[in-house]
Write a protein that holds these residues in place. Structure first.
Motif, PDB file in Angstrom:
ATOM      1  N   PHE A  49       0.847  -1.184   0.000  1.00 48.35           N
ATOM      2  CA  PHE A  49       0.000   0.000   0.000  1.00 48.35           C
ATOM      3  C   PHE A  49       0.885   1.238   0.000  1.00 48.35           C
ATOM      4  CE2 PHE A  49      -2.873   2.932   2.545  1.00 48.35           C
ATOM      5  CZ  PHE A  49      -3.633   3.282   1.446  1.00 48.35           C
ATOM      6  N   LYS A  50       0.840   2.003  -1.080  1.00 46.44           N
ATOM      7  CA  LYS A  50       1.798   3.094  -1.292  1.00 46.44           C
ATOM      8  C   LYS A  50       1.657   4.250  -0.306  1.00 46.44           C
ATOM      9  CE  LYS A  50       3.466   0.901  -4.790  1.00 46.44           C
ATOM     10  NZ  LYS A  50       2.607  -0.289  -4.683  1.00 46.44           N
ATOM     11  N   LEU A  51       0.501   4.400   0.348  1.00 49.19           N
ATOM     12  CA  LEU A  51       0.328   5.507   1.285  1.00 49.19           C
ATOM     13  C   LEU A  51       0.858   5.191   2.678  1.00 49.19           C
ATOM     14  CD1 LEU A  51      -3.293   6.703   0.334  1.00 49.19           C
ATOM     15  CD2 LEU A  51      -1.107   7.679  -0.385  1.00 49.19           C
ATOM     16  N   ASN A  52       1.283   3.934   2.876  1.00 51.90           N
ATOM     17  CA  ASN A  52       1.793   3.537   4.191  1.00 51.90           C
ATOM     18  C   ASN A  52       3.255   3.089   4.084  1.00 51.90           C
ATOM     19  OD1 ASN A  52       2.284   2.588   6.754  1.00 51.90           O
ATOM     20  ND2 ASN A  52       0.417   1.393   6.900  1.00 51.90           N
ATOM     21  N   PRO A  53       4.197   3.958   4.443  1.00 51.35           N
ATOM     22  CA  PRO A  53       5.624   3.601   4.364  1.00 51.35           C
ATOM     23  C   PRO A  53       5.983   2.378   5.195  1.00 51.35           C
ATOM     24  CG  PRO A  53       5.347   5.959   4.727  1.00 51.35           C
ATOM     25  CD  PRO A  53       4.007   5.340   4.913  1.00 51.35           C
ATOM     26  N   TYR A  54       5.268   2.181   6.310  1.00 53.52           N
ATOM     27  CA  TYR A  54       5.549   1.007   7.149  1.00 53.52           C
ATOM     28  C   TYR A  54       5.236  -0.278   6.378  1.00 53.52           C
ATOM     29  CZ  TYR A  54       5.735   4.207  11.155  1.00 53.52           C
ATOM     30  OH  TYR A  54       6.071   5.216  12.033  1.00 53.52           O
TER      31      TYR A  54
ATOM     32  N   GLU B 219       2.729  12.923  11.739  1.00 58.86           N
ATOM     33  CA  GLU B 219       1.386  12.989  11.159  1.00 58.86           C
ATOM     34  C   GLU B 219       0.870  11.590  10.837  1.00 58.86           C
ATOM     35  OE1 GLU B 219      -0.826  15.029   7.273  1.00 58.86           O
ATOM     36  OE2 GLU B 219       1.208  15.627   7.830  1.00 58.86           O
ATOM     37  N   LEU B 220       1.749  10.768  10.259  1.00 62.28           N
ATOM     38  CA  LEU B 220       1.382   9.393   9.927  1.00 62.28           C
ATOM     39  C   LEU B 220       1.091   8.586  11.184  1.00 62.28           C
ATOM     40  CD1 LEU B 220       1.127   7.022   7.895  1.00 62.28           C
ATOM     41  CD2 LEU B 220       3.606   6.710   8.133  1.00 62.28           C
ATOM     42  N   ASP B 221       1.947   8.731  12.192  1.00 63.43           N
ATOM     43  CA  ASP B 221       1.772   7.981  13.442  1.00 63.43           C
ATOM     44  C   ASP B 221       0.485   8.374  14.155  1.00 63.43           C
ATOM     45  OD1 ASP B 221       4.103   6.647  12.964  1.00 63.43           O
ATOM     46  OD2 ASP B 221       5.311   7.755  14.406  1.00 63.43           O
ATOM     47  N   ALA B 222       0.113   9.645  14.063  1.00 63.20           N
ATOM     48  CA  ALA B 222      -1.131  10.102  14.686  1.00 63.20           C
ATOM     49  C   ALA B 222      -2.328   9.410  14.037  1.00 63.20           C
ATOM     50  CB  ALA B 222      -1.264  11.613  14.564  1.00 63.20           C
ATOM     51  N   LEU B 223      -2.275   9.284  12.723  1.00 57.32           N
ATOM     52  CA  LEU B 223      -3.374   8.622  12.018  1.00 57.32           C
ATOM     53  C   LEU B 223      -3.396   7.128  12.332  1.00 57.32           C
ATOM     54  CD1 LEU B 223      -4.596   9.408   8.494  1.00 57.32           C
ATOM     55  CD2 LEU B 223      -4.194   7.028   9.082  1.00 57.32           C
ATOM     56  N   ILE B 224      -2.220   6.503  12.396  1.00 51.86           N
ATOM     57  CA  ILE B 224      -2.151   5.077  12.708  1.00 51.86           C
ATOM     58  C   ILE B 224      -2.611   4.828  14.148  1.00 51.86           C
ATOM     59  CG2 ILE B 224      -0.556   3.142  13.068  1.00 51.86           C
ATOM     60  CD1 ILE B 224       0.978   4.093  10.627  1.00 51.86           C
TER      61      ILE B 224
ATOM     62  N   ILE C 246      -6.610   6.358   3.106  1.00 54.00           N
ATOM     63  CA  ILE C 246      -7.334   6.630   1.855  1.00 54.00           C
ATOM     64  C   ILE C 246      -8.270   7.819   2.041  1.00 54.00           C
ATOM     65  CG2 ILE C 246      -9.094   5.739   0.278  1.00 54.00           C
ATOM     66  CD1 ILE C 246      -7.807   2.983   0.577  1.00 54.00           C
ATOM     67  N   GLU C 247      -8.984   7.842   3.168  1.00 56.20           N
ATOM     68  CA  GLU C 247      -9.881   8.961   3.458  1.00 56.20           C
ATOM     69  C   GLU C 247      -9.104  10.272   3.520  1.00 56.20           C
ATOM     70  OE1 GLU C 247     -11.912   8.077   7.057  1.00 56.20           O
ATOM     71  OE2 GLU C 247     -13.132   6.471   6.194  1.00 56.20           O
ATOM     72  N   GLU C 248      -7.944  10.233   4.172  1.00 58.01           N
ATOM     73  CA  GLU C 248      -7.114  11.434   4.289  1.00 58.01           C
ATOM     74  C   GLU C 248      -6.600  11.882   2.923  1.00 58.01           C
ATOM     75  OE1 GLU C 248      -5.312  14.616   6.085  1.00 58.01           O
ATOM     76  OE2 GLU C 248      -6.735  13.180   6.932  1.00 58.01           O
TER      77      GLU C 248
ATOM     78  N   ILE D 298      10.275   3.382  -4.895  1.00 58.13           N
ATOM     79  CA  ILE D 298       9.182   3.338  -3.920  1.00 58.13           C
ATOM     80  C   ILE D 298       9.744   3.160  -2.514  1.00 58.13           C
ATOM     81  CG2 ILE D 298       7.208   1.969  -3.120  1.00 58.13           C
ATOM     82  CD1 ILE D 298       6.622   1.336  -6.070  1.00 58.13           C
ATOM     83  N   LEU D 299      10.722   2.271  -2.403  1.00 61.20           N
ATOM     84  CA  LEU D 299      11.355   2.010  -1.106  1.00 61.20           C
ATOM     85  C   LEU D 299      12.068   3.257  -0.592  1.00 61.20           C
ATOM     86  CD1 LEU D 299      11.992  -0.355   0.912  1.00 61.20           C
ATOM     87  CD2 LEU D 299      14.155  -0.600  -0.306  1.00 61.20           C
ATOM     88  N   LYS D 300      12.764   3.941  -1.476  1.00 60.38           N
ATOM     89  CA  LYS D 300      13.505   5.150  -1.094  1.00 60.38           C
ATOM     90  C   LYS D 300      12.548   6.248  -0.627  1.00 60.38           C
ATOM     91  CE  LYS D 300      15.771   7.047  -4.437  1.00 60.38           C
ATOM     92  NZ  LYS D 300      16.833   7.282  -5.440  1.00 60.38           N
ATOM     93  N   LYS D 301      11.403   6.387  -1.301  1.00 59.66           N
ATOM     94  CA  LYS D 301      10.421   7.388  -0.901  1.00 59.66           C
ATOM     95  C   LYS D 301       9.837   7.064   0.473  1.00 59.66           C
ATOM     96  CE  LYS D 301       6.069   9.528  -2.280  1.00 59.66           C
ATOM     97  NZ  LYS D 301       4.935   9.520  -3.240  1.00 59.66           N
ATOM     98  N   ALA D 302       9.579   5.781   0.722  1.00 59.75           N
ATOM     99  CA  ALA D 302       9.024   5.366   2.015  1.00 59.75           C
ATOM    100  C   ALA D 302       9.990   5.700   3.145  1.00 59.75           C
ATOM    101  CB  ALA D 302       8.728   3.863   1.991  1.00 59.75           C
ATOM    102  N   GLU D 303      11.267   5.414   2.933  1.00 60.75           N
ATOM    103  CA  GLU D 303      12.270   5.705   3.964  1.00 60.75           C
ATOM    104  C   GLU D 303      12.383   7.211   4.191  1.00 60.75           C
ATOM    105  OE1 GLU D 303      16.027   6.841   5.689  1.00 60.75           O
ATOM    106  OE2 GLU D 303      15.487   7.167   3.581  1.00 60.75           O
ATOM    107  N   SER D 304      12.283   7.980   3.115  1.00 66.49           N
ATOM    108  CA  SER D 304      12.368   9.435   3.211  1.00 66.49           C
ATOM    109  C   SER D 304      11.216  10.001   4.034  1.00 66.49           C
ATOM    110  CB  SER D 304      12.363  10.052   1.806  1.00 66.49           C
ATOM    111  OG  SER D 304      12.359  11.457   1.877  1.00 66.49           O
ATOM    112  N   GLU D 305      10.030   9.452   3.849  1.00 62.13           N
ATOM    113  CA  GLU D 305       8.856   9.926   4.590  1.00 62.13           C
ATOM    114  C   GLU D 305       8.967   9.593   6.079  1.00 62.13           C
ATOM    115  OE1 GLU D 305       5.491   8.266   2.657  1.00 62.13           O
ATOM    116  OE2 GLU D 305       5.552   9.658   0.971  1.00 62.13           O
TER     117      GLU D 305
END
Length: 231
Positions: A48-53, A110-115, A159-161, A94-101
């Motif tokens: 899932f591209k919106l979740n770097p984890y 922001e991501l952790d708050a949503l998770i 997805i909603e966000e 894709i991997l490089k972008k995830a690590e960057s985020e």
């Protein structure tokens, strides 16, 4: 004498042509590694591209050092120079972008708050207190597992966000377009006004000349009028 030497020669020849077990193991390991690299590329491409984890396949509670270590491990494993998969460059990006985020403190918070919101939703659905720890026995042996539930809920919220974000961008672009059209209309209006004023000034002499001719004509007509004599 010659009969006893022949078997030794044939045995020696057989040893030379027989495959070395160590070479076979190395070949199999190399093929297995190549296959595993391709499998990992496919996993990243399907993540899932919106979740770097999810892309890094790492726990949400991982430290910054663990994130970097995991990225380094995967980046070396699927690097286009080492992986035969035709889409390995795409997976690598894709991997490089995830690590960057995840390395960006603001984005990760922001991501952790949503998770965390997703985690609370899952705990509520399980009728568990929000203070439940990750290693709580109540979270063990769930079907589907707590991790799967968390990833699914996180995906839904992400997805909603993303939908809200895109709508906001679209609205901003629409507003910017409206403002741009207003400015264009203002510029066009000012341009028309300037052209009209210039045309008015350019025709000043013509208008003055026409008025003078008209005034002279009217004066001549008045002189020609006969004076009526009374009586």
């Amino acid at each position: 004498m010659s009969s006893t030497k022949q078997p030794e020669a044939s045995t020696s020849k057989a040893k030379e042509t027989a495959p070395d077990v160590a070479d076979i193991d190395r070949l199999l390991n190399r093929e297995a590694t190549a296959f595993q690299r391709e499998v990992e590329v496919e996993r990243i491409l399907k993540a899932f591209k919106l979740n770097p984890y999810d892309i890094l396949d790492i726990d949400e509670m991982s430290t910054a050092e663990e994130v970097k270590k995991r990225y380094k491990q995967l980046s070396l494993f699927i690097h286009p120079d080492k992986c035969p998969h035709p889409r390995s460059p795409e997976a690598f990006d894709i991997l490089k972008k995830a690590e960057s985020e995840l390395s960006d403190k603001a984005k990760r918070e922001e991501l952790d708050a949503l998770i965390n919101q997703a985690r609370n939703n899952v705990l509520r659905a399980l009728s568990l207190p929000l203070s439940t720890k990750p290693d709580d026995p109540a979270l063990k042996n769930l079907t589907p597992s707590f991790k799967v539930r968390l990833r699914a809920q996180s995906k839904e919220l992400l997805i909603e966000e993303e939908v809200r974000r895109r709508k906001a961008i679209k609205m901003n672009l629409a507003n910017e377009g409206l403002e741009a059209r207003k400015k264009e209309e203002e510029i066009a209006s000012k341009k028309r006004k300037a052209e009209e004023e210039k045309a008015w000034e350019d025709n000043r002499e013509e208008r003055v000349g026409s008025w003078r001719n008209f005034a002279a004509t009217q004066g001549k007509k008045k002189k020609k009028q006969k004076i009526a004599i009374l009586g």
